[in-house]
Write an enzyme that holds these catalytic residues in place. Structure first.
Site, short mmCIF file in Angstrom:
data_model
loop_
_atom_site.label_atom_id
_atom_site.label_comp_id
_atom_site.label_asym_id
_atom_site.label_seq_id
_atom_site.Cartn_x
_atom_site.Cartn_y
_atom_site.Cartn_z
CD GLU B 49 9.43 18.62 -0.36
OE1 GLU B 49 8.29 18.88 -0.09
OE2 GLU B 49 9.53 17.65 -0.26
CG ASP B 60 12.37 10.25 5.92
OD1 ASP B 60 11.45 10.61 5.20
OD2 ASP B 60 13.12 11.04 6.52
CE1 TYR B 174 4.09 16.12 2.41
CE2 TYR B 174 6.08 17.20 1.52
CZ TYR B 174 5.27 16.04 1.61
OH TYR B 174 5.77 14.94 1.53
#
Lengths: 415, 266
Positions: B49, B60, B174
């Site tokens: 990735e 994040d 994912y």
């Protein structure tokens, strides 16, 4: 003439976006997967609450007995005379409890949080007015409250930091990015995504993923509903123009909402022109922005060619933000509202004029609307009426205004 | 069959746990990212990735936020990232997935992005603030260009949405194993196993689990519930610590080998 024609309650369910939360091409729900279910649950809870008369009654009770609504509407006689031309009217949201319109939304969402069984509130704040309003609502309702605020904003709105702390909130300093409102929203969303099961995110403007832009506008629609009735009572008709400042744009949508069906009433949003319309030096999204996605919604955004969000600047912390509420972008496309900007200098001048001529110290955000009304008044006849949403009071800005005036008087003296 | 499909069917056929690695493009600089990708690939990563630095990475944690800031300070953009992938792709065995916030892709234009990504040899795309409801046109554009669109699933995702993501997604799913932002943790989230089971009840599509994965024990545990583990912040931390050193690549290779040491299914 009776008070009964002025109703201090929001207008629900009149102008919903489409089922995916879009106003035309703008809005939507651009969130990380973890937040999809929470925003869906929020939307369901909000729709259920607004259709329950008891929720509306509870909110209306707080708006009248706690916030002090209706806020007055009155002519700014000496300011209008000094400027010449149209008569300027002020909707005095600065007189709402806590000193700004933000309390209308904070109380509405805090009641919703209680209804959803959430006991902890997170919020972001720029100028600190939304943070103070949220801290106030949490104190009233017995909720835990954490407010994220950019480090630069904490410095320039220090008074509001102390107010939030006195009200029992924890103010969390945000050092990342540009250390202003945008970065505070990033941190609040990170907190929410981590603590989503017990935490309610109380967003302060018509921004973020659906249903926030709808919900915040509806909670603020009480401003326009009151203002229209008050204007008719005071002057015999609706105003020719309604002017409001636009950061995210909640006070503007709140007052515009009352006049949308009056096709002849011009609605004007005033963005922060800062120092110059050049990258990093302003926050006028409609002057320098392009379509983009920021913090959950699709709208006009100040960004570079690579899709990174630009730095912004405004003398006013509450207007210093890179995106504008999606419904504003739609109203602009429709031609129902028009948007302009005024510079830092014009806003500072209007701030002083309103102080000296009316004995009213506006927030620097609201001073942008006053500045544009002063410009506009000269272009209209004496029979015209301009209604300005005076969204907040300026105590919080005294230090930063004083610093700028010292600076400019020194500069003048040297010239 | 896409390269991601082939990769996951090979992982399944030998009954081992796959490793998906994440790095931010341009951290510490773009040339070094090429070298880092070759290292991860050579050390046994199954999927690479490549994160696109963004000004407002709201999903994040601090580690990847800092990486994003370092990369942006060096001028790394989405366009530059794709060029770097194009320059490096020929030397890589593992498929490459671009991991980005929506706005840089929308600013480039989805069509332009799809064409440039395809030309650079990109295999899949994950836009982390484009949930399935907002990804309709985007997915169709990627599909036309032969790119797999990967969707995220989280502990808050309903069974109906899991099913929908499996229908619309390509390559793999994912799974975010915990509520929160990216970041290494000492322990896997308690909810990871039941979440994987919930996903498995809806689909047999390959599943990679990430968020908080940093040790060989974590990878081994995930192998019991999913096809692969995703390691991001822990790798970015290694890069942050050793960015100035010539030993960075050997440190990364050693770390990947350690992560994959328990590869064989128990």
């Amino acid at each position: 003439m009776t008070e009964s024609s002025v109703i201090s309650a929001p207008v629900f369910g009149q102008r919903d976006p489409d089922e995916r939360g879009y106003f035309g091409a703008y809005g939507g729900r651009y969130v990380p997967e973890t937040l999809v279910a929470p925003v869906e649950a929020l939307e369901a809870a909000y729709r259920e609450a607004r259709s329950d008369p008891a929720f509306g009654r509870d909110l209306q009770h707080l708006l009248t007995s706690y916030v002090g609504r209706p806020t007055p509407l009155a002519a700014a006689g000496r300011l209008s005379a000094a400027v010449g031309g149209a008569q300027i009217l002020l909707k005095r949201e600065d007189l709402a409890h806590t000193g700004a319109h933000k309390i209308n939304n904070a109380l509405g969402q805090a009641l919703l949080a209680v209804r959803m069984g959430k006991r902890r509130i997170v919020a972001e704040t720029g100028a600190g007015q939304h943070g103070v309003a949220t801290a106030t609502a949490c104190a009233l309702l017995g909720l835990d409250c954490d407010v994220y605020m950019g480090a630069d904003d904490m410095a320039r709105q220090a008074l509001n930091v102390v107010r939030m702390q006195l009200l029992g909130a924890s103010v969390r300093r945000v050092e990342g990015g540009s250390r202003t409102l945008k970065d505070a929203i990033n941190e609040a969303m990170r907190d929410w995504v981590t603590n989503v099961t017990d935490t309610y995110y109380l967003l302060g403007s018509v921004l973020g993923p659906h249903p926030y832009p709808l919900m915040v506008r509806e909670f603020q629609s009480v401003i326009g509903r009151e203002a229209r009735a008050q204007c008719i009572e005071a002057t015999g008709g609706v105003p020719d123009v309604v002017v409001a400042c636009v950061g995210g744009g909640s006070n503007a949508l709140g007052i515009f909402d009352g006049f949308l069906d009056d096709a002849a009433v011009r609605l004007v949003g005033v963005e922060a022109g800062g120092e110059a319309i050049a990258p990093g030096r302003h926050a006028a999204r409609f002057a320098g922005g392009t379509m983009g996605v920021l913090q959950g919604t699709r709208s006009y955004v100040l960004q570079d060619a690579h899709g990174n969000i630009e730095r912004t600047h405004s003398v006013s912390a509450g207007l210093d933000y890179a995106a504008v509420g999606p419904e504003h972008a739609w109203m602009r496309d429709l031609g129902r509202a028009e948007y302009t900007w005024v510079s830092d200098g014009q806003a500072l001048h209007a701030f002083q004029e309103l102080c000296r001529r009316e004995g009213i110290m506006p927030a620097l955000e609201s001073a942008h609307a006053v500045a544009h009304a002063m410009t506009l008044a000269g272009t209209l006849g004496a029979s015209a009426r301009i209604l300005v949403n005076l969204s907040g009071r300026g105590d919080k800005d005294v230090d930063s205004v004083a610093a700028r005036l010292d600076h400019s008087s020194t500069a003048d003296g040297g010239a | 069959m896409s390269k991601l499909d082939e990769t996951f069917s090979r992982i399944r056929s030998v009954e081992r746990t796959g490793l998906v690695t994440y790095v931010t493009a341009g951290d510490p600089d773009l040339g070094r990212t090429g070298s880092i990708l070759r290292t991860l690939d050579g050390a046994g990563a199954d999927v690479l990735e490549v994160g696109v630095p963004f000004s407002d990475p709201l999903a994040d944690g601090p580690v990847i936020q800092r990486a994003s800031e370092r990369a942006r300070a060096g001028g790394t953009t989405l366009g530059a990232t794709l060029k770097m992938v194009g320059d490096t792709r020929g030397a890589l065995r593992a498929p490459v997935v671009i991991f980005s916030y929506a706005n840089p892709i929308l600013a480039m234009g989805s069509q332009t992005f799809a064409a440039r990504a395809r030309d650079a040899g990109v295999d899949g795309v994950l836009a982390l603030d484009l949930p399935i409801e907002e990804a309709g046109d985007f997915r169709a554009t990627m599909l036309d260009a032969g790119l797999d669109t990967i969707f995220l699933l989280s502990p808050t995702t309903s069974d109906a949405r899991i099913k929908r993501a499996a229908e619309l997604g390509r390559g793999f799913l994912y799974g975010i194993s915990r509520l929160g932002v990216t970041g290494a943790r000492t322990q896997l989230a308690d909810g990871a196993e039941p979440m994987a089971a919930r996903i498995r009840a809806q689909t047999q599509m390959p599943l990679a689990l990430g968020f908080g994965v940093s040790t060989a024990e974590h990878v081994t545990a995930i192998g019991r519930w999913a096809d692969a583990a995703v390691v991001g912040s822990a790798i970015v931390s290694v890069i942050e610590k050793s960015a100035g050193d010539a030993t960075l690549e050997s440190a990364l290779a050693a770390y990947v080998q350690e992560l994959t040491s328990g590869h064989e299914a128990p």
